[in-house]
Design a protein around this motif. Structure first.
Motif, PDB file in Angstrom:
ATOM      1  N   GLY A   1       0.811  -1.204   0.000  1.00  0.00           N
ATOM      2  CA  GLY A   1       0.000   0.000   0.000  1.00  0.00           C
ATOM      3  C   GLY A   1       0.844   1.252   0.000  1.00  0.00           C
ATOM      4  N   PRO A   2       0.180   2.391   0.303  1.00  0.00           N
ATOM      5  CA  PRO A   2      -1.201   2.450   0.781  1.00  0.00           C
ATOM      6  C   PRO A   2      -2.221   2.198  -0.316  1.00  0.00           C
ATOM      7  CG  PRO A   2      -0.302   4.666   0.565  1.00  0.00           C
ATOM      8  CD  PRO A   2       0.823   3.728   0.307  1.00  0.00           C
ATOM      9  N   LEU A   3      -3.306   1.532   0.080  1.00  0.00           N
ATOM     10  CA  LEU A   3      -4.434   1.225  -0.794  1.00  0.00           C
ATOM     11  C   LEU A   3      -5.708   1.620  -0.053  1.00  0.00           C
ATOM     12  CD1 LEU A   3      -3.299  -2.415  -1.599  1.00  0.00           C
ATOM     13  CD2 LEU A   3      -3.042  -0.489  -3.151  1.00  0.00           C
ATOM     14  N   TRP A   4      -6.744   1.934  -0.806  1.00  0.00           N
ATOM     15  CA  TRP A   4      -8.006   2.315  -0.174  1.00  0.00           C
ATOM     16  C   TRP A   4      -9.145   1.455  -0.702  1.00  0.00           C
ATOM     17  CZ3 TRP A   4      -4.123   5.649  -1.259  1.00  0.00           C
ATOM     18  CH2 TRP A   4      -3.670   6.467  -0.203  1.00  0.00           C
TER      19      TRP A   4
ATOM     20  N   GLU B   1     -18.095   2.721   4.583  1.00  0.00           N
ATOM     21  CA  GLU B   1     -16.843   3.255   5.110  1.00  0.00           C
ATOM     22  C   GLU B   1     -15.737   3.173   4.067  1.00  0.00           C
ATOM     23  OE1 GLU B   1     -15.328   2.895   9.150  1.00  0.00           O
ATOM     24  OE2 GLU B   1     -16.897   1.403   9.509  1.00  0.00           O
ATOM     25  N   ILE B   2     -14.866   4.175   4.092  1.00  0.00           N
ATOM     26  CA  ILE B   2     -13.646   4.159   3.283  1.00  0.00           C
ATOM     27  C   ILE B   2     -12.503   3.855   4.235  1.00  0.00           C
ATOM     28  CG2 ILE B   2     -12.105   5.470   1.772  1.00  0.00           C
ATOM     29  CD1 ILE B   2     -14.882   4.953   0.595  1.00  0.00           C
ATOM     30  N   VAL B   3     -11.733   2.817   3.932  1.00  0.00           N
ATOM     31  CA  VAL B   3     -10.645   2.423   4.818  1.00  0.00           C
ATOM     32  C   VAL B   3      -9.340   2.307   4.025  1.00  0.00           C
ATOM     33  CG1 VAL B   3     -12.112   1.234   6.485  1.00  0.00           C
ATOM     34  CG2 VAL B   3     -11.207  -0.033   4.527  1.00  0.00           C
ATOM     35  N   GLU B   4      -8.244   2.547   4.731  1.00  0.00           N
ATOM     36  CA  GLU B   4      -6.917   2.439   4.130  1.00  0.00           C
ATOM     37  C   GLU B   4      -6.270   1.133   4.556  1.00  0.00           C
ATOM     38  OE1 GLU B   4      -4.342   5.757   4.891  1.00  0.00           O
ATOM     39  OE2 GLU B   4      -2.538   4.608   4.396  1.00  0.00           O
ATOM     40  N   ALA B   5      -5.597   0.490   3.616  1.00  0.00           N
ATOM     41  CA  ALA B   5      -4.873  -0.744   3.902  1.00  0.00           C
ATOM     42  C   ALA B   5      -3.384  -0.541   3.630  1.00  0.00           C
ATOM     43  CB  ALA B   5      -5.410  -1.893   3.046  1.00  0.00           C
TER      44      ALA B   5
ATOM     45  N   LEU C   1      -5.372  -3.636   7.440  1.00  0.00           N
ATOM     46  CA  LEU C   1      -5.668  -2.244   7.748  1.00  0.00           C
ATOM     47  C   LEU C   1      -4.407  -1.475   8.125  1.00  0.00           C
ATOM     48  CD1 LEU C   1      -9.010  -2.357   9.765  1.00  0.00           C
ATOM     49  CD2 LEU C   1      -8.661  -2.050   7.309  1.00  0.00           C
ATOM     50  N   ALA C   2      -4.347  -0.225   7.662  1.00  0.00           N
ATOM     51  CA  ALA C   2      -3.207   0.641   7.949  1.00  0.00           C
ATOM     52  C   ALA C   2      -3.197   1.039   9.421  1.00  0.00           C
ATOM     53  CB  ALA C   2      -3.273   1.890   7.063  1.00  0.00           C
TER      54      ALA C   2
ATOM     55  N   LEU D   1     -15.333  -5.726  -0.084  1.00  0.00           N
ATOM     56  CA  LEU D   1     -14.647  -4.451  -0.276  1.00  0.00           C
ATOM     57  C   LEU D   1     -14.418  -4.228  -1.757  1.00  0.00           C
ATOM     58  CD1 LEU D   1     -11.721  -4.720   2.351  1.00  0.00           C
ATOM     59  CD2 LEU D   1     -14.038  -3.837   2.736  1.00  0.00           C
ATOM     60  N   GLU D   2     -14.520  -2.972  -2.195  1.00  0.00           N
ATOM     61  CA  GLU D   2     -14.156  -2.642  -3.567  1.00  0.00           C
ATOM     62  C   GLU D   2     -13.084  -1.557  -3.545  1.00  0.00           C
ATOM     63  OE1 GLU D   2     -17.312  -1.098  -5.912  1.00  0.00           O
ATOM     64  OE2 GLU D   2     -17.452   0.796  -4.827  1.00  0.00           O
ATOM     65  N   PRO D   3     -12.197  -1.564  -4.541  1.00  0.00           N
ATOM     66  CA  PRO D   3     -11.141  -0.543  -4.582  1.00  0.00           C
ATOM     67  C   PRO D   3     -11.727   0.855  -4.673  1.00  0.00           C
ATOM     68  CG  PRO D   3     -10.671  -2.329  -6.109  1.00  0.00           C
ATOM     69  CD  PRO D   3     -12.080  -2.529  -5.642  1.00  0.00           C
TER      70      PRO D   3
END
Length: 252
Positions: free
Chosen positions: A72-75, A104-108, A118-119, A149-151
């Motif tokens: 990542g980072p990826l969301w 929710e928007i989450v960062e990985a 998860l970040a 989850l979707e990108p």
């Protein structure tokens, strides 16, 4: 305690055809061809190839699509209702440690064999201890759950490193700096690749960056002891109108 997404209203549409094993989506919508930013609350366009190819000059190489681990980072946006489980290990039988609510928007920090890790910022906001994993299954179709989850591709970033960060000619730390962004500035980006973002065509024109020159910013320099440089944020008009911790309603 699960939280509502603060990003729903200004989140851009996601690309359903993304191959997660090949890394995150490679480009965002092109910036407006007019020298004005969209109004707050205006509809966001989905990911697409930039109309101006110069925004991708100096891009890092594409990831190997067969890679089992994608850094990542990826969301991601949570798609499954009412929530998805965050597990201690990347295993469907591992103990859950918390939940993510739909929207929710989450960062990985990475994707490993179909699981998003998860970040640190996400872990801290959910009080997940350092000795505990925080993994989320991306595709639950093998468990008859569908896509979990979707990108998600961020379009706006805020400079959080003081006093400033460099915009570089290529997505390399040793590339020449062509200009600087001060702490607090919010910019639109056209692509996110391998931990770097490329300025949009609008931002390039505003800074008089030539078409034969790349314009890349590093997102996180923690491995060099500098910490986070950029964070995703709402469009400029919403930044001032939204106080820290405010919850932005989901798209209607």
């Amino acid at each position: 305690m699960p939280r509502s997404s603060r990003f729903g209203q200004w989140a851009s549409t996601c690309n359903p055809d993304v191959n997660l094993e090949a890394g995150p989506p490679q480009a965002l919508p092109a910036a407006s061809q007019h020298l004005s930013r969209p109004s707050p609350g205006a509809p966001e366009e989905g990911p697409a190839c930039p109309d101006d190819p110069s925004v991708l000059l100096g891009a890092p190489p594409h990831r190997d699509g067969s890679a089992e681990v994608v850094a990542g980072p990826l969301w991601f946006r949570v798609m499954f209702a009412p929530n998805v489980r965050v597990r201690r290990e990347p295993d469907a039988n591992a103990s859950p440690v918390t939940f993510l609510e739909r929207g929710e928007i989450v960062e990985a920090s990475e994707v490993r064999s179909g699981w998003a890790n998860l970040a640190q910022t996400e872990r801290e906001s959910r009080d997940i201890s350092k000795d505990c994993g925080a993994w989320v299954l991306i595709d639950g179709r093998s468990l008859n759950l569908g896509i979990l989850l979707e990108p998600y591709m961020p379009r706006w970033f805020k400079v959080v490193f003081e006093p400033r960060v460099a915009v570089r000619k290529a997505a390399r730390s040793d590339a020449p700096a062509i200009c600087w962004l001060d702490a607090g500035e919010v910019v639109e980006v056209a692509a996110v690749r391998s931990g770097w973002v490329a300025l949009s065509a609008f931002e390039r024109r505003a800074r008089d960056i030539s078409r034969d020159c790349g314009s890349w910013l590093l997102i996180d320099a923690s491995d060099r002891g500098l910490g986070r440089l950029l964070q995703i944020c709402p469009p400029p008009g919403l930044v001032a109108a939204t106080a820290p911790g405010d919850k932005v309603p989901l798209d209607s």
